[in-house]
Design a protein around this motif. Structure first.
Motif, PDB file in Angstrom:
ATOM      1  N   GLY A 132       4.454   4.739  10.736  1.00 37.65           N
ATOM      2  CA  GLY A 132       3.875   3.700   9.892  1.00 37.65           C
ATOM      3  C   GLY A 132       4.627   3.492   8.597  1.00 37.65           C
ATOM      4  N   ALA A 133       5.954   3.347   8.658  1.00 36.84           N
ATOM      5  CA  ALA A 133       6.767   3.261   7.445  1.00 36.84           C
ATOM      6  C   ALA A 133       6.295   2.150   6.509  1.00 36.84           C
ATOM      7  CB  ALA A 133       8.241   3.063   7.799  1.00 36.84           C
ATOM      8  N   THR A 134       6.063   0.955   7.049  1.00 36.01           N
ATOM      9  CA  THR A 134       5.634  -0.157   6.195  1.00 36.01           C
ATOM     10  C   THR A 134       4.285   0.122   5.571  1.00 36.01           C
ATOM     11  OG1 THR A 134       6.937  -1.825   7.382  1.00 36.01           O
ATOM     12  CG2 THR A 134       4.999  -2.605   6.200  1.00 36.01           C
ATOM     13  N   LEU A 135       3.357   0.684   6.329  1.00 38.89           N
ATOM     14  CA  LEU A 135       2.029   0.984   5.798  1.00 38.89           C
ATOM     15  C   LEU A 135       2.113   1.969   4.631  1.00 38.89           C
ATOM     16  CD1 LEU A 135      -1.209   1.587   7.768  1.00 38.89           C
ATOM     17  CD2 LEU A 135      -0.524   3.259   6.066  1.00 38.89           C
ATOM     18  N   VAL A 136       2.822   3.073   4.814  1.00 37.70           N
ATOM     19  CA  VAL A 136       2.906   4.100   3.769  1.00 37.70           C
ATOM     20  C   VAL A 136       3.706   3.585   2.579  1.00 37.70           C
ATOM     21  CG1 VAL A 136       3.634   6.446   3.243  1.00 37.70           C
ATOM     22  CG2 VAL A 136       2.720   5.917   5.505  1.00 37.70           C
ATOM     23  N   ASP A 137       4.798   2.884   2.857  1.00 35.88           N
ATOM     24  CA  ASP A 137       5.663   2.359   1.810  1.00 35.88           C
ATOM     25  C   ASP A 137       4.940   1.325   0.936  1.00 35.88           C
ATOM     26  OD1 ASP A 137       8.149   2.650   0.675  1.00 35.88           O
ATOM     27  OD2 ASP A 137       9.234   1.482   2.163  1.00 35.88           O
ATOM     28  N   THR A 138       3.911   0.692   1.495  1.00 30.24           N
ATOM     29  CA  THR A 138       3.250  -0.427   0.825  1.00 30.24           C
ATOM     30  C   THR A 138       1.944  -0.025   0.145  1.00 30.24           C
ATOM     31  OG1 THR A 138       4.231  -1.888   2.500  1.00 30.24           O
ATOM     32  CG2 THR A 138       2.450  -2.816   1.248  1.00 30.24           C
ATOM     33  N   GLU A 150      -7.756  -4.040   1.452  1.00 32.03           N
ATOM     34  CA  GLU A 150      -6.584  -3.753   2.281  1.00 32.03           C
ATOM     35  C   GLU A 150      -6.092  -2.323   2.054  1.00 32.03           C
ATOM     36  OE1 GLU A 150      -5.647  -5.833   4.585  1.00 32.03           O
ATOM     37  OE2 GLU A 150      -7.167  -7.253   3.916  1.00 32.03           O
ATOM     38  N   PHE A 151      -6.153  -1.865   0.802  1.00 34.22           N
ATOM     39  CA  PHE A 151      -5.744  -0.493   0.499  1.00 34.22           C
ATOM     40  C   PHE A 151      -6.626   0.505   1.245  1.00 34.22           C
ATOM     41  CE2 PHE A 151      -6.336   3.386  -2.020  1.00 34.22           C
ATOM     42  CZ  PHE A 151      -5.031   3.844  -2.078  1.00 34.22           C
ATOM     43  N   ASN A 152      -7.945   0.285   1.230  1.00 33.48           N
ATOM     44  CA  ASN A 152      -8.860   1.205   1.912  1.00 33.48           C
ATOM     45  C   ASN A 152      -8.638   1.199   3.422  1.00 33.48           C
ATOM     46  OD1 ASN A 152     -10.117   2.124  -0.432  1.00 33.48           O
ATOM     47  ND2 ASN A 152     -11.542   0.404  -0.465  1.00 33.48           N
ATOM     48  N   LEU A 184       3.347   8.067  -0.833  1.00 37.76           N
ATOM     49  CA  LEU A 184       2.096   8.826  -0.887  1.00 37.76           C
ATOM     50  C   LEU A 184       1.786   9.287  -2.311  1.00 37.76           C
ATOM     51  CD1 LEU A 184       2.687  10.944   2.335  1.00 37.76           C
ATOM     52  CD2 LEU A 184       0.883   9.232   2.063  1.00 37.76           C
ATOM     53  N   LEU A 185       2.787   9.810  -3.003  1.00 43.98           N
ATOM     54  CA  LEU A 185       2.576  10.321  -4.351  1.00 43.98           C
ATOM     55  C   LEU A 185       2.263   9.193  -5.332  1.00 43.98           C
ATOM     56  CD1 LEU A 185       5.454  12.970  -4.513  1.00 43.98           C
ATOM     57  CD2 LEU A 185       2.993  13.438  -4.362  1.00 43.98           C
ATOM     58  N   SER A 186       2.935   8.071  -5.167  1.00 47.40           N
ATOM     59  CA  SER A 186       2.692   6.938  -6.059  1.00 47.40           C
ATOM     60  C   SER A 186       1.266   6.411  -5.899  1.00 47.40           C
ATOM     61  CB  SER A 186       3.699   5.819  -5.771  1.00 47.40           C
ATOM     62  OG  SER A 186       3.448   4.703  -6.586  1.00 47.40           O
ATOM     63  N   ALA A 187       0.825   6.247  -4.659  1.00 53.37           N
ATOM     64  CA  ALA A 187      -0.546   5.772  -4.425  1.00 53.37           C
ATOM     65  C   ALA A 187      -1.561   6.765  -4.999  1.00 53.37           C
ATOM     66  CB  ALA A 187      -0.769   5.567  -2.933  1.00 53.37           C
ATOM     67  N   CYS A 504      12.533  -7.158   9.100  1.00 50.72           N
ATOM     68  CA  CYS A 504      11.764  -7.106   7.855  1.00 50.72           C
ATOM     69  C   CYS A 504      11.543  -5.641   7.511  1.00 50.72           C
ATOM     70  CB  CYS A 504      10.430  -7.848   8.006  1.00 50.72           C
ATOM     71  SG  CYS A 504       9.429  -7.891   6.495  1.00 50.72           S
ATOM     72  N   GLU A 505      12.494  -5.071   6.784  1.00 49.55           N
ATOM     73  CA  GLU A 505      12.380  -3.641   6.446  1.00 49.55           C
ATOM     74  C   GLU A 505      11.182  -3.398   5.535  1.00 49.55           C
ATOM     75  OE1 GLU A 505      15.123  -0.712   6.069  1.00 49.55           O
ATOM     76  OE2 GLU A 505      16.908  -1.913   6.522  1.00 49.55           O
ATOM     77  N   SER A 506      10.724  -2.160   5.530  1.00 51.79           N
ATOM     78  CA  SER A 506       9.517  -1.836   4.767  1.00 51.79           C
ATOM     79  C   SER A 506       9.701  -2.083   3.275  1.00 51.79           C
ATOM     80  CB  SER A 506       9.121  -0.371   5.005  1.00 51.79           C
ATOM     81  OG  SER A 506      10.083   0.528   4.495  1.00 51.79           O
ATOM     82  N   PHE A 507      10.956  -2.077   2.786  1.00 53.81           N
ATOM     83  CA  PHE A 507      11.156  -2.277   1.351  1.00 53.81           C
ATOM     84  C   PHE A 507      10.854  -3.709   0.900  1.00 53.81           C
ATOM     85  CE2 PHE A 507      15.711  -2.214   2.958  1.00 53.81           C
ATOM     86  CZ  PHE A 507      15.937  -3.586   2.891  1.00 53.81           C
ATOM     87  N   TRP A 508      10.718  -4.647   1.821  1.00 52.56           N
ATOM     88  CA  TRP A 508      10.355  -6.019   1.435  1.00 52.56           C
ATOM     89  C   TRP A 508       9.009  -6.033   0.707  1.00 52.56           C
ATOM     90  CZ3 TRP A 508      11.222 -10.698   0.028  1.00 52.56           C
ATOM     91  CH2 TRP A 508      10.302 -11.729   0.209  1.00 52.56           C
ATOM     92  N   MET A 509       8.008  -5.361   1.284  1.00 54.59           N
ATOM     93  CA  MET A 509       6.704  -5.304   0.624  1.00 54.59           C
ATOM     94  C   MET A 509       6.589  -4.150  -0.356  1.00 54.59           C
ATOM     95  SD  MET A 509       3.899  -6.510   3.480  1.00 54.59           S
ATOM     96  CE  MET A 509       4.583  -5.747   4.940  1.00 54.59           C
TER      97      MET A 509
END
Length: 546
Positions: A132-138, A150-152, A184-187, A504-509
């Motif tokens: 889930g790279a995009t999910l975790v990255d976002t 959406e966060f929850n 993860l740490l940022s969130a 669409c790499e995860s870094f886009w979002m």
């Protein structure tokens, strides 16, 4: 009768909403689960903290204690904005947010819990181990934008991801650290520690990554056979590694030690910093980083940054590439890269925290160089890489078509028979550029990253206008019905639509849209005086000095 009609209408609407919800759930259920392993010998979660160390450290480097060293103020003192400017800024902010939601909804529908959505075909890719790279990255972008629902939803999905194994047989330690651990740490920090699962998952992943450092010299294996690590096989760090990769691990591992109180993560990355400085005198940690930066920036100013000749005669800089031969002769390759556009923001922050005010002008020129590369292309988007014409004398750099044409010819191996007008036409060159070596745009964040940082440092609203031009150009050329896509050619003329690459790499979002959002946010939203961004734009809370 009217009451019955109203009830019927309400019933129909409710049924439609439920039907859409069930359809989305059904589509998500059709996607593969986010837990898989590349190893035939490991088909269960690994408890990495219980894996015996082959090369345990004899003495752990402790996390620095006491009050943090004071850091000079970075952000500009913003005043009260006019109502007109505020309305324009908020309108732009909401447009960026809508673009983010468009891509997020596409990911949810077509690639939930997969690494990336394919924005043209409506499928998914799993290049990061199907975790889930995009999910975790976002996660942190969702928090910053105030998208609590959406966060929850994303937070609840974390329970389905096993961060102790991966589908990839060779784990990229750098990418895993900046995207997953940083996310993860940022969130966790942005939500003030309210969601314990974020820290628990960060520890689960941190313990896995820690074993990549279990080598004779305690330096990490950057492309790591994780299954061999889990099965207690022999490990050795490679003889060569990119300094940017191993050096970029410091933030995440240090923050993990700060949050957990376990010094092992800090110990792992501090040994890298010590290696960087092993031929220098031992200094305290804050002075160590200052010394490393000051040595690097002096070399960059002398050899790496160059002024390109341009039709507007702008006094700008590009961060190029330097090659050194066996005789120690240093030669500049006047190649600009989108990836290198982070340099303006880096130099800007360095000028503030290390109190080198003269270098803020260099930072601005670097940022303006990337903006120029955007504005020069027919699509309004900078290519992945290009070659420009360096000025022989940075103080005398008046543009001329003749000099540009001469540089175009000189860049070709066969010169005498070439027609410069034909080269320019066939290669899609614009004035000031001698080659577009990679015409793609991959939705990268580095240029807007530096625009955002310089805006927060200087308060110059013209940078917001530049950001808006960049955003509109990107949106015009990359949006699909599903999300946004990388494109093949930024030199595509306005009358033609650029080819979309279905990527669409995860870094886009996680990065690009986050920086666009923040450049139009209130200045106290993720202030540079309270937060520090990792390589993947994940803000981590800075410990404050008393």
């Amino acid at each position: 009768m009217t009451v019955l009609i109203r009830r019927f209408v309400v019933l129909c609407i409710s049924a439609t909403v439920l039907l859409i919800g069930f359809r989305q759930l059904a589509q998500q259920d059709d996607l593969p689960p986010p837990h898989s392993t590349s190893s035939s010998q490991i088909n269960h979660p690994v408890i990495w903290k219980d894996v015996p160390l082959r090369y345990p450290v004899s003495s752990m480097i402790p996390l620095p204690s006491g009050a943090p060293s004071p850091i000079p103020k970075i952000q500009h003192e913003f005043g009260v904005e006019t109502e007109n400017n505020k309305a324009k800024r908020k309108e732009r902010l909401e447009t960026v947010k809508k673009t983010f939601l468009h891509s997020w909804e596409g990911y949810k529908k077509h690639a939930w819990l997969q690494d990336e959505v394919t924005p043209v075909s409506g499928g998914y890719k799993n290049g990061f181990g199907r975790r889930g790279a995009t999910l975790v990255d976002t996660l942190d972008t969702l928090s910053i934008m105030g998208l609590d629902k959406e966060f929850n939803l994303a937070l609840s999905a974390l329970n389905k991801i096993d961060f102790s194994t991966t589908e990839e047989p060779t784990l990229n330690v750098f990418e895993t650290t900046i995207r997953y651990l940083g996310g993860l740490l940022s969130a966790y920090d942005l939500n003030e520690g309210r969601h314990r699962i974020l820290l628990d998952k960060a520890v689960e992943l941190g313990d896995m990554l820690y074993i990549a450092f279990d080598t004779p010299n305690r330096l990490p294996i950057t492309r790591w056979d994780w299954a061999n690590g889990a099965l207690e096989g022999e490990q050795e760090a490679p003889s060569q590694a990119l300094s940017a990769e191993i050096g970029s691990l410091s933030l995440e591992f240090t923050r993990l030690s700060q949050l957990t109180g376990d010094p092992k993560y800090f110990d792992a990355v501090q040994r890298i910093s010590n290696q960087f400085e092993k031929h220098q005198n031992s200094t305290s940690i804050p002075e160590q980083y200052r010394k490393l930066y000051e040595g690097a920036i002096e070399a960059a100013k002398k050899h790496l940054f160059f002024r390109p000749m341009n039709p507007q005669n702008q006094d700008i800089l590009i961060s190029g590439t330097v090659r050194k031969n066996a005789a120690d002769f240093i030669k500049l390759q006047p190649e600009g890269q989108h990836l290198a556009c982070f340099a303006g923001g880096m130099v800007g922050i360095g000028s503030k925290i290390f109190e080198r005010p003269d270098e803020l002008d260099i930072a601005r020129k670097l940022v303006d160089g990337c903006i120029w590369a955007y504005d020069s292309m027919p699509t309004g988007i900078m290519p992945e890489s290009f070659v420009a014409v360096p000025c022989p004398d940075p103080k005398d750099c008046t543009y001329s078509t003749e000099k540009w044409h001469e540089a175009v010819i000189n860049d070709r191996s066969i010169r005498s028979t070439l027609d410069v007008a034909r080269i320019i036409r066939e290669d899609g060159l614009v004035p000031g550029f001698t080659e577009i070596s990679d015409r793609r745009f991959l939705l990268r964040p580095e240029a807007i990253e530096s625009v955002f940082i310089l805006y927060r440092i200087t308060g110059d609203t013209s940078l917001q206008d530049s950001a808006w031009r960049m955003f509109q150009s990107i949106q015009n050329s990359t949006q699909t019905p599903i999300a946004n896509s990388a494109i093949a050619d930024v030199t595509c003329p306005p009358e033609r639509e650029p080819e979309k690459l279905d990527e669409c790499e995860s870094f886009w979002m996680a990065e690009t849209l986050k920086y666009f959002y923040l450049v139009f946010s209130e200045p106290d939203v993720v202030s540079l005086d309270d937060w520090v961004f990792n390589t993947e734009a994940h803000p981590l809370r800075r410990p404050q000095s008393s």
